[in-house]
Design an enzyme around this catalytic site. Structure first.
Site, short mmCIF file in Angstrom:
data_model
loop_
_atom_site.label_atom_id
_atom_site.label_comp_id
_atom_site.label_asym_id
_atom_site.label_seq_id
_atom_site.Cartn_x
_atom_site.Cartn_y
_atom_site.Cartn_z
N TYR A 14 -82.92 -45.59 123.20
CA TYR A 14 -83.33 -46.17 121.92
C TYR A 14 -84.85 -46.26 121.76
O TYR A 14 -85.33 -46.65 120.70
CB TYR A 14 -82.73 -47.58 121.76
CG TYR A 14 -81.23 -47.57 121.74
CD1 TYR A 14 -80.53 -47.03 120.68
CD2 TYR A 14 -80.50 -48.09 122.81
CE1 TYR A 14 -79.14 -47.01 120.66
CE2 TYR A 14 -79.12 -48.08 122.81
CZ TYR A 14 -78.44 -47.54 121.73
OH TYR A 14 -77.07 -47.51 121.72
N HIS A 19 -84.89 -48.01 114.56
CA HIS A 19 -84.31 -49.34 114.72
C HIS A 19 -85.11 -50.18 115.72
O HIS A 19 -84.98 -51.41 115.73
CB HIS A 19 -82.86 -49.21 115.18
CG HIS A 19 -81.90 -50.14 114.52
ND1 HIS A 19 -82.10 -50.73 113.30
CD2 HIS A 19 -80.67 -50.58 114.93
CE1 HIS A 19 -81.06 -51.48 112.98
NE2 HIS A 19 -80.18 -51.41 113.96
N PHE A 64 -78.62 -56.45 122.43
CA PHE A 64 -78.34 -55.47 121.39
C PHE A 64 -78.49 -56.12 120.03
O PHE A 64 -78.35 -57.34 119.86
CB PHE A 64 -76.99 -54.77 121.57
CG PHE A 64 -77.02 -53.75 122.67
CD1 PHE A 64 -77.45 -52.46 122.43
CD2 PHE A 64 -76.67 -54.10 123.96
CE1 PHE A 64 -77.52 -51.52 123.45
CE2 PHE A 64 -76.73 -53.18 124.99
CZ PHE A 64 -77.15 -51.89 124.73
N ASN A 66 -76.86 -56.46 117.27
CA ASN A 66 -75.84 -57.29 116.62
C ASN A 66 -75.73 -58.69 117.19
O ASN A 66 -75.08 -59.54 116.59
CB ASN A 66 -74.47 -56.61 116.71
CG ASN A 66 -74.44 -55.29 115.96
OD1 ASN A 66 -75.40 -54.90 115.32
ND2 ASN A 66 -73.32 -54.61 116.04
N ASN A 112 -77.98 -55.90 110.69
CA ASN A 112 -77.13 -56.65 111.62
C ASN A 112 -77.92 -57.59 112.53
O ASN A 112 -77.42 -58.66 112.89
CB ASN A 112 -76.27 -55.70 112.45
CG ASN A 112 -75.18 -55.08 111.61
OD1 ASN A 112 -74.67 -55.69 110.67
ND2 ASN A 112 -74.81 -53.85 111.94
#
Length: 182
Positions: A14, A19, A64, A66, A112
């Protein structure tokens, strides 16, 4: 004391993705202001230091996206921080790449990470919305935000300007902050 939260996802796959612009930006703040390296806790990375005369904590939730609200709520509750002293830096697909907006409160707009934070502490904290734009091809938005920047060199100067001038936002001078980074 202020808490600056950079949103992103842990893991090398990532790194440098749209993001993860929150992680990227708090890393730049850490470096610019000479904070110690981040230390790992159960579900976040944390460091602290001074920006001018203000004690600042920087965190990167490692739960993470969420579940970002869990570590944010832990730190907020432990230090009894006012929502006025919390800044969340996150990607915003509704803003074109490189556009920045500062906002207090409001909806998660489908993000999220913000939804998670809102569910744990409410939504009346500061947000630094970092525009990442939308895909120009057939990719879904989810695939796009999890993809790497096509040319990260275009983003680096803006991240560095945010790091250098974040003290203005923390002082409540959002107009000067925005004027110096655009």
């Amino acid at each position: 004391m202020h808490l600056i939260v950079g949103l992103g996802n842990p893991g090398s796959q990532y790194e440098l993705t749209h993001h993860n612009i929150g992680f990227i930006t708090v890393d730049a703040i850490c470096k610019y202001w000479g904070f110690q390296l981040f230390s790992k806790k159960a579900d976040y990375l944390i460091t602290s230091g001074m920006i001018n005369d203000n004690k600042i904590m920087l965190i990167k939730p490692y739960s993470f996206m969420n579940n970002s609200g869990i570590p944010v709520a832990k730190i907020r509750n432990f230090y009894k921080l006012s929502l006025d002293n919390i800044v969340v830096i996150h990607d915003d697909a509704d803003l074109e790449l490189g556009r920045i907006k500062v906002k207090k409160g409001g909806s998660s707009a489908g993000h999220n990470g913000l939804k998670s934070i809102d569910s744990f502490i409410g939504n009346d904290y500061w947000r630094l919305r970092f525009g990442v734009g939308r895909p120009e091809d057939q990719r879904s938005l989810a695939d796009y935000v999890l993809s790497k920047f096509s040319n990260f060199d275009n983003v680096t100067p803006l991240v560095e300007k945010i790091a250098k001038n974040i003290h203005l936002m923390l002082q409540g001078d959002n107009t000067a902050f925005i004027n110096l980074i655009v």
